[in-house]
Structure formats: structure tokens, C-alpha cells
Design an enzyme around this catalytic site. Sequence first.
Site, PDB file in Angstrom:
ATOM      1  N   ASP A 141       0.801  -1.261   0.038  1.00  0.00           N
ATOM      2  CA  ASP A 141       0.076  -0.191   0.029  1.00  0.00           C
ATOM      3  C   ASP A 141       0.833   1.195   0.034  1.00  0.00           C
ATOM      4  O   ASP A 141       0.438   2.229   0.430  1.00  0.00           O
ATOM      5  CB  ASP A 141      -0.971   0.000   1.223  1.00  0.00           C
ATOM      6  CG  ASP A 141      -0.224  -0.066   2.522  1.00  0.00           C
ATOM      7  OD1 ASP A 141       0.963  -0.518   2.413  1.00  0.00           O
ATOM      8  OD2 ASP A 141      -0.860  -0.025   3.734  1.00  0.00           O
TER       9      ASP A 141
ATOM     10  N   HIS B 179      25.168   4.800 -15.597  1.00  0.00           N
ATOM     11  CA  HIS B 179      24.155   5.348 -14.593  1.00  0.00           C
ATOM     12  C   HIS B 179      23.949   4.321 -13.377  1.00  0.00           C
ATOM     13  O   HIS B 179      23.119   3.710 -13.038  1.00  0.00           O
ATOM     14  CB  HIS B 179      22.758   5.084 -15.223  1.00  0.00           C
ATOM     15  CG  HIS B 179      22.572   6.451 -16.349  1.00  0.00           C
ATOM     16  ND1 HIS B 179      21.592   6.408 -17.060  1.00  0.00           N
ATOM     17  CD2 HIS B 179      23.212   7.438 -16.534  1.00  0.00           C
ATOM     18  CE1 HIS B 179      21.795   7.810 -17.668  1.00  0.00           C
ATOM     19  NE2 HIS B 179      22.688   8.116 -17.207  1.00  0.00           N
TER      20      HIS B 179
ATOM     21  N   ASP C   9      27.635  12.376 -10.101  1.00  0.00           N
ATOM     22  CA  ASP C   9      26.685  13.263 -10.857  1.00  0.00           C
ATOM     23  C   ASP C   9      25.129  13.366 -10.213  1.00  0.00           C
ATOM     24  O   ASP C   9      24.455  12.330 -10.150  1.00  0.00           O
ATOM     25  CB  ASP C   9      26.602  12.052 -12.161  1.00  0.00           C
ATOM     26  CG  ASP C   9      25.576  12.641 -13.377  1.00  0.00           C
ATOM     27  OD1 ASP C   9      24.705  13.671 -13.295  1.00  0.00           O
ATOM     28  OD2 ASP C   9      25.539  12.044 -14.555  1.00  0.00           O
TER      29      ASP C   9
ATOM     30  N   ASP D  83      22.274  19.073 -13.604  1.00  0.00           N
ATOM     31  CA  ASP D  83      22.667  17.833 -13.687  1.00  0.00           C
ATOM     32  C   ASP D  83      24.259  18.234 -14.028  1.00  0.00           C
ATOM     33  O   ASP D  83      24.914  18.415 -14.932  1.00  0.00           O
ATOM     34  CB  ASP D  83      22.258  17.367 -15.452  1.00  0.00           C
ATOM     35  CG  ASP D  83      22.648  15.870 -15.709  1.00  0.00           C
ATOM     36  OD1 ASP D  83      23.429  15.376 -14.799  1.00  0.00           O
ATOM     37  OD2 ASP D  83      22.464  15.505 -16.959  1.00  0.00           O
TER      38      ASP D  83
ATOM     39  N   HIS E 128      28.919   7.272 -24.579  1.00  0.00           N
ATOM     40  CA  HIS E 128      27.709   8.093 -24.642  1.00  0.00           C
ATOM     41  C   HIS E 128      27.773   9.437 -25.309  1.00  0.00           C
ATOM     42  O   HIS E 128      28.803  10.068 -25.629  1.00  0.00           O
ATOM     43  CB  HIS E 128      27.296   8.428 -23.185  1.00  0.00           C
ATOM     44  CG  HIS E 128      28.239   9.199 -22.218  1.00  0.00           C
ATOM     45  ND1 HIS E 128      28.480  10.465 -22.407  1.00  0.00           N
ATOM     46  CD2 HIS E 128      29.324   8.782 -21.362  1.00  0.00           C
ATOM     47  CE1 HIS E 128      29.096  10.838 -21.471  1.00  0.00           C
ATOM     48  NE2 HIS E 128      29.794   9.894 -20.804  1.00  0.00           N
TER      49      HIS E 128
ATOM     50  N   HIS F 262      22.619  17.149 -23.743  1.00  0.00           N
ATOM     51  CA  HIS F 262      21.239  16.945 -23.620  1.00  0.00           C
ATOM     52  C   HIS F 262      20.463  18.184 -23.209  1.00  0.00           C
ATOM     53  O   HIS F 262      21.331  19.120 -22.520  1.00  0.00           O
ATOM     54  CB  HIS F 262      20.572  15.550 -23.020  1.00  0.00           C
ATOM     55  CG  HIS F 262      21.103  15.680 -21.644  1.00  0.00           C
ATOM     56  ND1 HIS F 262      20.391  16.224 -20.711  1.00  0.00           N
ATOM     57  CD2 HIS F 262      21.931  14.901 -21.042  1.00  0.00           C
ATOM     58  CE1 HIS F 262      21.102  16.150 -19.299  1.00  0.00           C
ATOM     59  NE2 HIS F 262      22.145  15.163 -19.609  1.00  0.00           N
TER      60      HIS F 262
ATOM     61  N   HIS G  53      16.721  14.869 -18.962  1.00  0.00           N
ATOM     62  CA  HIS G  53      16.811  14.740 -20.465  1.00  0.00           C
ATOM     63  C   HIS G  53      15.683  15.558 -21.014  1.00  0.00           C
ATOM     64  O   HIS G  53      14.545  14.995 -21.203  1.00  0.00           O
ATOM     65  CB  HIS G  53      17.176  13.512 -20.988  1.00  0.00           C
ATOM     66  CG  HIS G  53      18.185  12.665 -20.301  1.00  0.00           C
ATOM     67  ND1 HIS G  53      18.230  11.320 -20.149  1.00  0.00           N
ATOM     68  CD2 HIS G  53      19.168  13.184 -19.655  1.00  0.00           C
ATOM     69  CE1 HIS G  53      19.263  11.135 -19.609  1.00  0.00           C
ATOM     70  NE2 HIS G  53      20.084  12.037 -19.252  1.00  0.00           N
TER      71      HIS G  53
ATOM     72  N   GLU H 254      29.021  17.041 -21.473  1.00  0.00           N
ATOM     73  CA  GLU H 254      29.614  16.145 -20.436  1.00  0.00           C
ATOM     74  C   GLU H 254      30.290  14.900 -20.908  1.00  0.00           C
ATOM     75  O   GLU H 254      29.954  13.790 -21.201  1.00  0.00           O
ATOM     76  CB  GLU H 254      28.388  15.459 -19.626  1.00  0.00           C
ATOM     77  CG  GLU H 254      27.260  15.136 -20.609  1.00  0.00           C
ATOM     78  CD  GLU H 254      26.006  14.271 -19.815  1.00  0.00           C
ATOM     79  OE1 GLU H 254      26.511  13.450 -19.172  1.00  0.00           O
ATOM     80  OE2 GLU H 254      24.990  14.829 -19.927  1.00  0.00           O
TER      81      GLU H 254
ATOM     82  N   TYR I  94      35.870   5.948 -19.669  1.00  0.00           N
ATOM     83  CA  TYR I  94      35.606   5.009 -18.720  1.00  0.00           C
ATOM     84  C   TYR I  94      36.500   3.831 -18.968  1.00  0.00           C
ATOM     85  O   TYR I  94      36.103   3.203 -20.288  1.00  0.00           O
ATOM     86  CB  TYR I  94      34.078   4.599 -18.670  1.00  0.00           C
ATOM     87  CG  TYR I  94      33.228   5.893 -18.511  1.00  0.00           C
ATOM     88  CD1 TYR I  94      32.722   6.510 -17.462  1.00  0.00           C
ATOM     89  CD2 TYR I  94      32.812   6.624 -19.995  1.00  0.00           C
ATOM     90  CE1 TYR I  94      32.156   7.584 -17.403  1.00  0.00           C
ATOM     91  CE2 TYR I  94      32.257   7.467 -19.867  1.00  0.00           C
ATOM     92  CZ  TYR I  94      31.889   8.094 -18.350  1.00  0.00           C
ATOM     93  OH  TYR I  94      30.950   9.465 -18.489  1.00  0.00           O
TER      94      TYR I  94
ATOM     95  N   ARG J  96      33.822  11.629 -15.381  1.00  0.00           N
ATOM     96  CA  ARG J  96      33.102  12.325 -16.440  1.00  0.00           C
ATOM     97  C   ARG J  96      33.050  13.662 -15.980  1.00  0.00           C
ATOM     98  O   ARG J  96      33.163  13.909 -14.471  1.00  0.00           O
ATOM     99  CB  ARG J  96      31.475  11.685 -16.256  1.00  0.00           C
ATOM    100  CG  ARG J  96      30.317  12.721 -16.961  1.00  0.00           C
ATOM    101  CD  ARG J  96      29.113  11.829 -17.539  1.00  0.00           C
ATOM    102  NE  ARG J  96      28.213  11.328 -16.283  1.00  0.00           N
ATOM    103  CZ  ARG J  96      28.353  10.093 -15.961  1.00  0.00           C
ATOM    104  NH1 ARG J  96      28.991   8.973 -16.719  1.00  0.00           N
ATOM    105  NH2 ARG J  96      27.442   9.669 -14.882  1.00  0.00           N
TER     106      ARG J  96
ATOM    107  N   GLU K  64      30.641  17.132 -16.103  1.00  0.00           N
ATOM    108  CA  GLU K  64      29.400  17.700 -16.600  1.00  0.00           C
ATOM    109  C   GLU K  64      29.150  18.817 -16.155  1.00  0.00           C
ATOM    110  O   GLU K  64      29.120  19.129 -14.864  1.00  0.00           O
ATOM    111  CB  GLU K  64      28.277  16.488 -16.280  1.00  0.00           C
ATOM    112  CG  GLU K  64      26.953  17.010 -17.028  1.00  0.00           C
ATOM    113  CD  GLU K  64      25.912  15.690 -16.652  1.00  0.00           C
ATOM    114  OE1 GLU K  64      26.189  15.102 -15.747  1.00  0.00           O
ATOM    115  OE2 GLU K  64      25.021  15.905 -17.422  1.00  0.00           O
TER     116      GLU K  64
HETATM  117  N1  GLY Z   1      22.809  12.232 -15.006  1.00  0.00           N
HETATM  118  C1  GLY Z   1      22.329  11.894 -16.279  1.00  0.00           C
HETATM  119  C2  GLY Z   1      22.935  12.208 -17.408  1.00  0.00           C
HETATM  120  O1  GLY Z   1      24.222  12.916 -17.161  1.00  0.00           O
HETATM  121  O2  GLY Z   1      22.581  12.365 -18.588  1.00  0.00           O
HETATM  122 MN    MN Z   2      23.706  14.591 -18.637  1.00  0.00          MN
HETATM  123 MN    MN Z   3      24.490  13.786 -15.475  1.00  0.00          MN
END
Ligand code: GLY
Ligand code: MN
Ligand code: MN
Length: 538
Positions: free
Chosen positions: A68, A344, A361, A372, A444, A448, A455, A472, A476, A493, A495
Site C-alpha cells: 500500500d 548510470h 553525477d 545535472d 555516450h 542533452h 533529459h 559532459e 571509462y 565524467r 558535466e
Molecule cells: N545524469 C544523467 C546524465 O548525465 O545524463
Molecule cells: Mn547529463
Molecule cells: Mn549527469
Amino acid sequence: MAAARLCILLLLATFTVATAQVRTKPAKPSDTLDKTFHQQRREQLRKQLPHHSVAVFFAAPVRNRANDVDYYFHQDPDFYYLTGYEEPNAVLVLFSEPHNVAGEEVKEVLFVQPNNPREELWNGKRLGVAGAAQELGMRAEENTGFAAFTLDTVALQHILFKELPQDVRDDASDNADLYSLLQQFKQKVSIPASFDPSRNMLYGIVREQGAAQPAEVKNYLNQMLRYNPGLQQDKYLNSYLQAANATDRTKAIAAVPASKLDAHTLEKALTEMREIKTPEELQLLRKAVKISCLGQVEVMKAMRPDMSEMELQGIHEFVHKKYGAQHVGYPSIVGAGNNACVLHYIESKKPTVGDDLVLMDVGAEYKGYTADVTRTIPANGKFTKEQKQLYELVLKAQQAGFEQCKVGNSFQAPGVAAQQIIADGLLKLGIIKDKADVRRYFPHGTSHYLGLDVHDAGTYGAFKPNTVITVEPGIYIPEGSPCDKKWWGIGIRIEDDILITEKGWENLSELAPRTVAEIEKTMAESSALDDFNLPKLD
Ligand code: GLY
Ligand code: MN
Ligand code: MN
């Protein structure tokens, strides 16, 4: 005596009630979107609707976690953008022109959850019909009234909606829950069980743009059919694609079945609108980004090798809440060493980060708008030679990406520039033998849009002013990769959140230290958490 006490109690009670009334009506902070913002968004959309049309939007579904307990409710971003309403089980009906409903000319209606003292005792206050009308500045009705709300489907030429969710739970005791509202809508406008939104969208595009832009439409259709095997045999789409000349094309377009039901126009309109941020939205985004940067700074100061990934995540999110950011815009990613190579990674399971690089991140969500921001830092405060070599390569790639953030440039430009630099660098370090292998270690995209969604909605066309994107790049190198072992277990990364303006670009997240020197300097500073010691658990 008793009477005097009663008097004092009554006086106190009156005072408390008066104070409570004052307290229940605080002045809205200036950084809250007000009803004018949402009204303007609806007007902006209305101008784009075809004549004699109705646009119908639904609130997001409530998602069950277990038994619930439901997940925290998060409004559908388009619904929020157009109304400001933050509760579930709601419908927005928006007409292109005033529409006759039972003898009354109606421009728009928001159907909302009614007040319900028992529900509100358990789950908190609802805006209710009167509250919605007043706070959101629009005609509001109880959602139970949607069933009987008549849409004149003869007069209406276009019935616009977004793809309807298929997996909504039915609360059998509620005939105005989202499940029921969707059923009522499908019946009202006769949406057949076989309705396929992708097919509807592609038919619409062929009918509307197939004559004027055949090359673009064919290209788009071919791409869509690759991802949609169910549509590959569609005879109307195929005859359009195979048309050898303009005459055949005209015939193929004329044969595509027309429908009043339109599941694609709203998606396109909202995508274009949400890509461009208004000044009010930029104020909220700036704040979300600033809060995220403050979280990064505090973690840099507090981090020690004996801390866990989970603990570090907690510090970020504590700082966000301290500054009034209610949520994170996506599950926080805090990964040390090899965990940083999972793009992720959200488990935060490692008990001690040791001497690894820690990738963080984490994005604060402030009043619906999310940041982000990623920083990658050495847990012990000093980059090793290898960590530094790779880190500075990513930094250089990111800088090259920033320089491409100019109005008119293609959306891909930052990524192309960043990837070029990483490919050259990895080749030089002997990590790859061929530049074409760069995707193994940088798998990647680079950018975005950012806004109500992490996103965010956007056209991914040439850059326009007042858009916010991420830049970003990353490298890796998981354990076992085909390169020297000294590079293994490094994931980096960096970003940042970039506002594109008429004049150039602005790094909204520059407050978070980014260079090796800045990071090492910040990490050497003391932290308010240095003396935060809790008793040991048995
Ligand atoms: N935090 C997800 C991305 O960087 O797109
Ligand atoms: Mn991002
Ligand atoms: Mn990110």
C-alpha cells in the site's frame, strides 16, 4: 477563577487561530512560477493548434512501490508546464477557440481532485476546485464531472492528445482516477482499442509534410521503421516510400487514411516550446544548478577515503535540501573506481571509496527544474599521474565542447569536438590503437537539454538562444579492458550546464571546482562535517 482561565484560553485560542491564518498564507517566494507563467504557456500552445481542435492532457499516473505504498508523485512535466497543478487524477481540456459546452462557451477546463477531508487527513491537502480556480487562474471542475463533459466531436475537426499510458492501475473504488478518466476519454472521442500512436504520427507527418519535404520525410520514415518492425509492412507508408515521382507521391499521400485523432502534434509543439526557456524558468534552473554546485563543493571538502558511496550521496542530497531543493532530478550517481565506469550506477553500495576516483553525477531539482552536474575527484585529495592524465584529457574535450555552444551550430557540434580530442588523446596514451575505437571508452552522447526533465524536451536541431544543455564528455576504462592495467578502474565524467544566449554561452555550474588544481585546493579545506561523529552501531 475558572471563568478567567476560560477567558484567557479563549483569547489564546483566538490569537492562535489568527496567527495560524496569517501563517497559512505566506507570501509566495519570488522564485515560484505563478499562474501567469502557465496561462502564457497555454496561450502559446493555443496559437499553434489547428482551427476547431481540442487538446487533452492527463496528469501523470500514481506508481505503486509495493503493497500500500506508492512512489512519491511527480507530475507529468508538460501538464505542470501548462497548468502548475501538482496532483494526480486530473485532465486539462484546451480548445483552439471557445467551444460550446451545454450552452456555455468554454475555452479551457481543468478537471481536478475534489477536496476530501478523509483523504487529506492521510495524504495532505488538496488544492480542490476553488483552490485550483484561484491559484491557477483557470476554470476548474471536479474530475468526477469529466465523464459527463460533452465534446462536440462533429464540430471538432482535430482531437489532439499525447500518447496515452497503457499501464495505469485501476482503483475500482474511484470512478475519477486516471484509469477511469482515460477510459472516459477513449469512449468520448471513439479511440479504437487498435489505435497505434506511432502509426498515427507517421500518417500525420506524411499527410502534412510529405508533399513539401519528401527527402526529409522519407529519411525520417526510414529511421522510424528501423525501430518499429511492426510498421515495416504498412502499405500506406511503403507506397509513399516507394513512390518514384511527384505524381505517385501525391497519390500515395491521398491514400493515407485521415483521422481526427492526432497523437503527434502536441508532442511536437511542447517539445519546441519547452526547448526555449523563459526568464522565470532560467531563474529556477540557475538556482537548481547553484545548489548542486554547493553540494559538490561541500562533498569535496568532506570526502575521506573511509567514507562510503552512500554517505557521500547523502551529503550531496542533505546540502540540496538545506537550500530548499525538494528532490533530486534523477537517482544520484556516486561511484568509486570501477563503479564509475557504469554510466548510470545508482546502487551506491561500496562501503569505502578508498584511494579511487569518485564520480558524482548529482542534480538538485528546485521547484520542478533540475540541474545535472558531474564532478570526478580523488577520494584522498590528490590525483595520481594516470588519473590526472585522463582527467585533463576529459577537461580539454569539455572545453572544446563549450566553444561549440553557439546559436546556429548543430546540436552535435560539442560532441564531435569533444570526441575528436578524446580520440586523439587516447591514441597518444596508447590506450587505443585506432581512433575509431574511441567509443569503447567514451560510449555516450555529450549533450542533452535540461529543464523540467533531466533529459529535457527539445528538437535537437541547431542551437537556439535561451536553451540550456549539458556538456559532459567522459572516459571509462573498466577492469579487464584491452589496455595497460594502470588505466583500469578509472571512470571520469565532467558535466556542466550551459546556457546558450544570443551573445555566446554561459557556464551555469562554474561554481563547482573543475580543474585539477581547483579540486585539490578545495579538498584540502576543512569541512563542517569533519567533527560530525555519530555513535557506532553494534
Ligand atoms: N545524469 C544523467 C546524465 O548525465 O545524463
Ligand atoms: Mn547529463
Ligand atoms: Mn549527469
